[in-house]
Write a protein that holds these residues in place. Structure first.
Motif, PDB file in Angstrom:
ATOM      1  N   ASN A 145      35.705  41.464  96.536  1.00 32.11           N
ATOM      2  CA  ASN A 145      34.653  40.842  97.340  1.00 32.11           C
ATOM      3  C   ASN A 145      33.599  40.234  96.416  1.00 32.11           C
ATOM      4  OD1 ASN A 145      32.762  40.007  99.174  1.00 32.11           O
ATOM      5  ND2 ASN A 145      32.392  42.023 100.092  1.00 32.11           N
ATOM      6  N   VAL A 207      37.800  32.521  92.391  1.00 28.57           N
ATOM      7  CA  VAL A 207      37.401  32.972  93.736  1.00 28.57           C
ATOM      8  C   VAL A 207      36.417  31.972  94.359  1.00 28.57           C
ATOM      9  CG1 VAL A 207      37.827  35.431  93.355  1.00 28.57           C
ATOM     10  CG2 VAL A 207      35.623  34.432  92.660  1.00 28.57           C
ATOM     11  N   LYS A 210      36.333  31.927  98.292  1.00 33.97           N
ATOM     12  CA  LYS A 210      35.693  33.131  98.830  1.00 33.97           C
ATOM     13  C   LYS A 210      34.178  33.073  98.648  1.00 33.97           C
ATOM     14  CE  LYS A 210      39.444  36.525  98.426  1.00 33.97           C
ATOM     15  NZ  LYS A 210      39.873  37.808  97.809  1.00 33.97           N
ATOM     16  N   ARG A 213      32.689  30.584 101.231  1.00 29.02           N
ATOM     17  CA  ARG A 213      32.663  31.175 102.574  1.00 29.02           C
ATOM     18  C   ARG A 213      31.479  32.101 102.751  1.00 29.02           C
ATOM     19  NH1 ARG A 213      37.639  34.498 103.654  1.00 29.02           N
ATOM     20  NH2 ARG A 213      36.424  34.918 105.543  1.00 29.02           N
ATOM     21  N   ILE A 285      33.352  38.258 104.071  1.00 25.55           N
ATOM     22  CA  ILE A 285      34.687  38.578 103.562  1.00 25.55           C
ATOM     23  C   ILE A 285      35.592  39.079 104.676  1.00 25.55           C
ATOM     24  CG2 ILE A 285      34.241  40.991 102.978  1.00 25.55           C
ATOM     25  CD1 ILE A 285      36.147  38.440 100.811  1.00 25.55           C
ATOM     26  N   ASN A 289      38.658  32.644 108.433  1.00 23.76           N
ATOM     27  CA  ASN A 289      38.224  31.404 107.781  1.00 23.76           C
ATOM     28  C   ASN A 289      37.542  30.445 108.750  1.00 23.76           C
ATOM     29  OD1 ASN A 289      38.981  31.949 105.145  1.00 23.76           O
ATOM     30  ND2 ASN A 289      41.055  31.196 105.421  1.00 23.76           N
TER      31      ASN A 289
END
Length: 321
Positions: A145, A207, A210, A213, A285, A289
């Motif tokens: 994460n 990442v 991620k 997001r 996380i 999406n």
């Protein structure tokens, strides 16, 4: 008629308009409306015969200011706050729209500078973000994460602390415009380089998506707000450096009043960004999406519409300005 003769004939009348606009001469709404009509006639004449002249710019500005003053004092206007956000700020943003362009261009150019610096200097990210932050983020990436740092603290505690910090950064960015805009650029430069190096760091670690997001759930409004506050700082600085037809003091008064209103308009977006960072980002996380993407695009669309599109819509409703 030659332009110099046109100016000489109407100079006293225009000075009267300035007195009315800046509150040095009291005018009732009907008198203001009459001044507006006279000024629009002068503006129309100047646009026809001296289209590229500074006189047109000057008269256009006076006309927009009188228009705002008329509608600000309309008896039918029951909600001053609604008027502020619905009409007054968009008209000001339209008048100073080129400063938004300057702010966006300079901000993202310096973001790119941060990206390039992080790419070619392995220690640059640590220099900008600090060893503690980088080491903790590396541990979070290993744990799966990369934005787990946003889970630290309580929801309300994070929201309040983050919001006050962001308001402080925005206020500093704006007020430093008093130094001819150089101070504003310096604060903007710091934030832009940090953003560029920060995002490239996640790209290096594999990442990037991620991180996007998570970070941009609140970052869309937060970063956009900083750019608008930067534009307000540039307006403040320009009012000192480039007084145009006004005295430097009057130019500063106008610039401060208008730029401060633009700054104030960013406060709700800054608070909203703090709320998202405190309450929503920490769960990015675990989101699908589509949900995180929707939040990012929706928040970006709201603030983009308000500052980049809506001012043109409001401006079109004003006849002949």
């Amino acid at each position: 008629m030659r332009e110099i003769a046109f100016i000489k004939i109407n100079k006293e009348k225009w000075l009267e308009f300035e007195q009315a606009i800046f509150g040095k001469a009291k005018k009732n709404p009907d008198e203001m409306a009459n001044l507006y009509i006279q000024l629009m006639n002068d503006l129309s004449y100047a646009q026809s015969y001296y289209p590229k002249s500074k006189t047109v710019v000057y008269l256009n500005y006076l006309a927009s200011q009188i228009y705002q003053k008329i509608y600000k004092t309309k008896r039918t206007e029951s909600n001053r706050l609604a008027y502020f956000f619905k009409t007054e700020v968009p008209l000001i943003v339209y008048d100073y729209r080129r400063y938004l362009v300057y702010a966006f261009v300079l901000f993202f150019a310096t973001v790119f500078l941060g990206v390039i610096s992080a790419r070619y200097d392995a220690d640059f990210v640590r220099l900008i973000l600090g060893d503690g932050y980088v080491n903790e983020t590396l541990e979070n990436i290993k744990a799966g994460n990369p934005v787990a740092i946003y889970k630290s603290g309580s929801n309300w505690g994070s929201f309040i602390g983050i919001t006050f910090n962001n308001l402080k950064v925005g206020m500093t960015c704006y007020l430093f415009g008093i130094f001819g805009g150089i101070g504003t650029f310096y604060i903007s430069l710091q934030n832009a380089i940090m953003l560029g190096s920060f995002q490239y760091f996640f790209l290096q670690q594999g990442v990037f998506w991620k991180s996007v997001r998570g970070i941009w759930i609140h970052g869309s409004m937060e970063i956009f707000g900083i750019v608008i506050e930067t534009a307000a700082g540039y307006i403040l600085g320009a009012s000192i450096l480039f007084p145009k037809t006004y005295s430097r003091m009057n130019s500063f008064k106008i610039g401060f009043k208008n730029s401060f209103k633009i700054f104030l308009s960013t406060v709700p977006f800054t608070i909203a960004a703090g709320f998202l960072e405190g309450f929503i980002t920490r769960y990015s996380i675990d989101m699908p999406n589509w949900l995180s993407s929707f939040i990012i695009l929706f928040t970006l669309a709201i603030i983009s519409f308000y500052y980049l599109i809506y001012p043109f819509i409001v401006h079109k409703k004003i006849p002949s300005i």
